[in-house]
Design a protein around this motif. Structure first.
Motif, mmCIF file in Angstrom:
data_model
loop_
_atom_site.group_PDB
_atom_site.id
_atom_site.type_symbol
_atom_site.label_atom_id
_atom_site.label_comp_id
_atom_site.label_asym_id
_atom_site.label_seq_id
_atom_site.Cartn_x
_atom_site.Cartn_y
_atom_site.Cartn_z
ATOM 1 N N THR A 178 15.791 -25.188 -26.517
ATOM 2 C CA THR A 178 16.244 -24.140 -25.601
ATOM 3 C C THR A 178 15.772 -22.767 -26.069
ATOM 4 O OG1 THR A 178 18.204 -25.431 -24.995
ATOM 5 C CG2 THR A 178 18.277 -23.053 -24.563
ATOM 6 N N MET A 179 15.932 -22.495 -27.368
ATOM 7 C CA MET A 179 15.480 -21.210 -27.912
ATOM 8 C C MET A 179 13.966 -21.054 -27.782
ATOM 9 S SD MET A 179 17.768 -20.845 -31.383
ATOM 10 C CE MET A 179 19.556 -20.665 -31.316
ATOM 11 N N LYS A 185 18.160 -22.630 -37.355
ATOM 12 C CA LYS A 185 18.357 -23.927 -36.703
ATOM 13 C C LYS A 185 17.291 -24.926 -37.142
ATOM 14 C CE LYS A 185 21.960 -22.901 -34.138
ATOM 15 N NZ LYS A 185 23.282 -23.554 -34.357
ATOM 16 N N TYR A 202 17.939 -28.402 -38.999
ATOM 17 C CA TYR A 202 17.414 -29.644 -38.431
ATOM 18 C C TYR A 202 16.621 -30.420 -39.479
ATOM 19 C CZ TYR A 202 14.710 -32.760 -35.411
ATOM 20 O OH TYR A 202 14.131 -33.863 -34.832
ATOM 21 N N LYS A 235 17.719 -16.740 -35.799
ATOM 22 C CA LYS A 235 18.625 -17.840 -35.438
ATOM 23 C C LYS A 235 17.846 -19.133 -35.237
ATOM 24 C CE LYS A 235 22.197 -14.943 -33.302
ATOM 25 N NZ LYS A 235 22.970 -14.656 -32.053
ATOM 26 N N LEU A 236 16.665 -19.026 -34.612
ATOM 27 C CA LEU A 236 15.831 -20.202 -34.420
ATOM 28 C C LEU A 236 15.353 -20.740 -35.765
ATOM 29 C CD1 LEU A 236 14.216 -22.194 -32.736
ATOM 30 C CD2 LEU A 236 12.459 -20.433 -32.420
ATOM 31 N N LYS A 252 22.017 -32.405 -31.295
ATOM 32 C CA LYS A 252 22.484 -31.091 -30.838
ATOM 33 C C LYS A 252 21.539 -29.976 -31.313
ATOM 34 C CE LYS A 252 27.400 -32.315 -30.647
ATOM 35 N NZ LYS A 252 28.751 -32.081 -31.227
ATOM 36 N N LEU A 253 21.136 -30.053 -32.577
ATOM 37 C CA LEU A 253 20.215 -29.046 -33.096
ATOM 38 C C LEU A 253 18.882 -29.086 -32.361
ATOM 39 C CD1 LEU A 253 20.899 -29.394 -36.936
ATOM 40 C CD2 LEU A 253 21.390 -27.388 -35.532
ATOM 41 N N SER A 254 18.397 -30.300 -32.071
ATOM 42 C CA SER A 254 17.133 -30.440 -31.353
ATOM 43 C C SER A 254 17.210 -29.779 -29.982
ATOM 44 C CB SER A 254 16.782 -31.921 -31.211
ATOM 45 O OG SER A 254 15.611 -32.084 -30.444
ATOM 46 N N ALA A 255 18.320 -29.993 -29.292
ATOM 47 C CA ALA A 255 18.485 -29.383 -27.969
ATOM 48 C C ALA A 255 18.542 -27.860 -28.074
ATOM 49 C CB ALA A 255 19.746 -29.926 -27.308
ATOM 50 N N GLU A 256 19.262 -27.361 -29.062
ATOM 51 C CA GLU A 256 19.365 -25.903 -29.237
ATOM 52 C C GLU A 256 18.005 -25.293 -29.583
ATOM 53 O OE1 GLU A 256 22.302 -25.375 -32.231
ATOM 54 O OE2 GLU A 256 23.996 -25.859 -30.936
ATOM 55 N N ILE A 257 17.247 -25.976 -30.436
ATOM 56 C CA ILE A 257 15.927 -25.472 -30.828
ATOM 57 C C ILE A 257 14.998 -25.413 -29.618
ATOM 58 C CG2 ILE A 257 13.850 -26.049 -32.155
ATOM 59 C CD1 ILE A 257 15.766 -27.157 -34.326
#
Length: 734
Positions: A287-288, A229, A233, A225-226, A280-285
């Motif tokens: 976090t992961m 993402k 990105y 998943k990472l 949003k993608l940067s924040a999700e990345i």
């Protein structure tokens, strides 16, 4: 001269040769003209490999000698052992074929031409004509002329095994040199099946066990998943760069629709839309990534943690020692070996080990077997096309009789040119399928993937191009006569004549690959046109211009496989249809010139595998020789020549024993280099920083995002120039 199958096949070879030489001559002259005008297309590697100290050769034919004269030392130093061993294999094949021609033409061709099959009546299906006069087809059963082929086989075997031994010796010597270079992989080992309890204590384990200094330990995590993402990105950043470039150039606001395919849904301003998506993608990345780093900090063994580890030391002696010892009392755990280059790792498959890998391998093996037999259906159909005149004589196929009234050129197109051309293209379609099967199997390095591509592609080629084509073509040539008289003696006589004649079809196959295919590789017209179109109308950012200007990497696996099947055909028919050797010589000579130019001046290699394909090539070259010996055993049996068949069995056994001894002698020295008393690279602070030893094996999706890009996304400003860009100009780039 009769209108026999042999004669028509001879005219087919002539037609194919004229076509192939015409195509190669045209594209060769076009290349010589375009090469100096468009160095960005025909010498792009000189811009990225400045250390090679080469410049674009000047003069219409001025590139030929500078290319051919480059030494092995230069190739190894600037282009790697992969390039050196590939070119060495082509060069050695050229000299083996050329050396054997010295015997084949004055002895074999002279002996075969004295046979009496040419004197048979035109109505006799065993009558030979055209080029078949100079093959074993023209030699009657039990003839003493067949002794020439026996002598030729022994000479060929001795020549091949001598050259293969010297080449393996050269490979081992250069492998040792490569192992002592200051490269990241030479400081590291790869551990597999590391038990959970040991995954966070490997550094202490090695320091206590060997009193060695461990630079870093990395245990990858399976985080698809990472990875997805990160890919989203990067694609979003590329779109933002493109939007900025368009808006700055045209002074407009770029908009797009948010629905399917960009054709439906509401229209929005593109830059704010993609800035929001990138944020949003940067924040999700992040976090992961934080979740993985927290698990490592707390030393938690999560379900995403793989059982693979990369351990990097500060010297090169320790990894060479550790890579050869048993590290655990439990069988199947802590399996150590040389580390691949960081760029060689296929990170998405590191989690596939043990039983899962074995199950996948079994499924893939079944799929390969199915495809091998499935591919034989169209290959047999192509052989039917190549033998339309013979089929027209069979009841129910009389409607094909129109082919017999066509001019010889048309017959040649149907009998040789068209089937050979289609077969070459059709077999090339297998490469992406085989690559996908290797990935699905779970191979965790690109070098292993390349070995699987080479091995499986050669299997397809030897089964379908050689075996199916030989059997189907030989039977179809005389199928009508076999139906009329199905007695064993008649079938044996027919096959004794038709089997050597199949060499005519393989002549056409080699001609297509020697002239037409190499001309296409040299001119590289597809890349030239696509590059121009992209740079003229589509690519406006540095990232896009660099991608459009990249010719890609040289594909060693399928090029090796194609060369090996030509080698197999050459050694098989060397003592059956020796005229074929002339075209095989042309193939290896042109391949050496063309491919050496492409490796030196055009294609960039991002991964160096230190010639890992050569041991596989050695085995397949020997397999080709064994097939040649086994073929003569069968052919001599058909021709009722038991003494010759017995001697072929003897040389077959000797070849098996000798090749096994050669592999035993060289395999371990090739895999593990020697330990030097001095002169070993040591990871000084400067070298460690240059090679990035600390984080060399940190999986790419855990690397931090580019700070300048992240700041630009957060602030909504123009993105900085892409670090993956190039200085390719916008207009008139070729």
């Amino acid at each position: 001269m009769s209108d026999s199958a042999a004669d028509r096949t001879g005219s087919g070879v002539a037609t194919t040769l004229v076509f192939g030489v015409a195509v190669f001559s045209g594209v060769f002259l076009a290349f010589c003209y375009l090469r100096e005008k468009f160095p960005a297309v025909y010498a792009p590697r000189l811009q990225s490999n400045l250390k090679s100290k080469l410049s674009v050769p000047v003069g219409f034919f001025g590139w030929i000698w500078p290319t051919l004269s480059l030494s092995d030392e230069h190739i190894f130093s600037y282009y790697g052992l992969d390039a050196l061993m590939y070119l060495t294999n082509l060069k050695n094949s050229f000299f083996v074929v050329g050396g054997f021609i010295v015997f084949a033409f004055p002895v074999l061709i002279s002996a075969f031409s004295r046979g009496n099959q040419r004197d048979l009546p035109d109505t006799d299906p065993n009558q030979t004509a055209g080029l078949a006069i100079y093959s074993q087809s023209n030699v009657q059963q039990q003839s003493s002329l067949l002794w020439a082929a026996v002598v030729g086989l022994y000479l060929l075997t001795a020549l091949v095994m001598f050259v293969m031994f010297k080449t393996y010796q050269k490979y081992v010597n250069f492998r040792h040199r490569a192992a002592h270079l200051p490269r990241t992989k030479n400081f590291s080992i790869m551990l597999q099946q590391v038990p959970p309890a040991a995954r966070y204590s490997l550094k202490e384990f090695f320091q206590q066990l060997l009193e060695a200094t461990v630079e870093s330990v990395h245990t990858p995590f399976h985080t698809p998943k990472l990875t997805k993402k990160r890919e989203e990105y990067e694609a979003t950043i590329a779109k933002l760069e493109h939007i900025d470039a368009v808006q700055n150039k045209k002074q407009i606001t770029v908009q797009h629709r948010t629905g399917m395919l960009g054709l439906f849904g509401p229209k929005v301003d593109s830059k704010p839309f993609y800035l929001d998506k990138a944020a949003k993608l940067s924040a999700e990345i992040q976090t992961m990534q934080s979740g993985v780093f927290e698990a490592v900090e707390k030393k938690e063994v999560t379900k995403d943690m793989t059982s693979v580890a990369f351990v990097t030391f500060t010297d090169t002696k320790t990894p060479r020692l550790v890579g050869q010892v048993v590290l655990s009392e439990t069988t199947g755990q802590m399996l150590s070996g040389p580390a691949p280059d960081p760029a060689d790792v296929y990170w998405g498959n590191l989690h596939i080990t043990g039983r899962a890998f074995e199950i996948r391998s079994l499924i893939v093996a079944c799929a390969v077997i199915f495809l091998v037999f499935f591919w034989s259906i169209p290959v047999t159909f192509l052989q039917a096309i190549a033998n339309l005149p013979a089929l027209s004589k069979i009841d129910g196929f009389g409607w094909l009789d129109f082919i017999n009234s066509q001019p010889e050129v048309v017959k040649g197109i149907f009998s040789s040119l068209l089937p050979s051309l289609v077969l070459t293209v059709f077999m090339a379609l297998l490469i992406p399928i085989i690559r996908s099967l290797g990935i699905a199997q779970g191979l965790n390095t690109y070098s292993k993937l390349n070995r699987s591509i080479y091995t499986r592609y050669y299997l397809f080629l030897v089964f379908n191009v050689f075996l199916v084509s030989t059997i189907a073509g030989s039977i179809l040539k005389v199928l009508n006569e076999m139906i009329d008289d199905p007695s064993v003696s008649n079938v044996v006589n027919l096959l004794a004549t038709s089997l050597p004649q199949q060499g005519m079809f393989f002549m056409s196959y080699i001609i297509i690959n020697a002239f037409s295919s190499q001309g296409t590789v040299l001119l590289n017209a597809g890349f030239l046109i696509v590059r121009w179109l992209k740079l003229k109308y589509l690519a406006i950012t540095p990232r896009e211009r660099k991608a459009a200007s990249s010719p890609g990497e040289f594909s060693y696996p399928d090029m090796y496989a194609q060369g090996t099947i030509i080698w197999t055909l050459a050694v098989v028919y060397a003592n059956i249809t020796p005229i074929l050797l002339v075209f095989a010589l042309c193939y290896f000579g042109l391949c050496y010139m063309v491919h050496k130019y492409m490796i030196v001046f055009v294609h960039e290699q991002t991964i160096q595998n230190d010639g890992c394909l050569w041991p596989n090539v050695f085995r397949r070259n020997v397999v080709g020789l064994l097939i040649a010996q086994a073929t003569l055993v069968g052919l001599f049996g058909i021709k009722e020549f038991p003494a010759g068949a017995a001697l072929c069995v003897v040389i077959f056994a000797l070849t098996c024993v000798y090749s096994n001894r050669v592999q035993e002698y060289f395999t371990r020295p090739a895999e593990y280099s020697y330990l030097a008393l001095d002169g070993e690279p040591v990871a000084t602070a400067e070298l460690s920083q240059e090679l990035k030893l600390k984080n060399a094996y940190l999986q790419p999706n855990l690397l931090p995002l580019d700070k300048e890009e992240s700041d630009a996304v957060r602030d909504g400003s123009t993105l900085p120039p892409s670090k993956s860009g190039s200085d390719v100009p916008l207009a008139r780039v070729v």
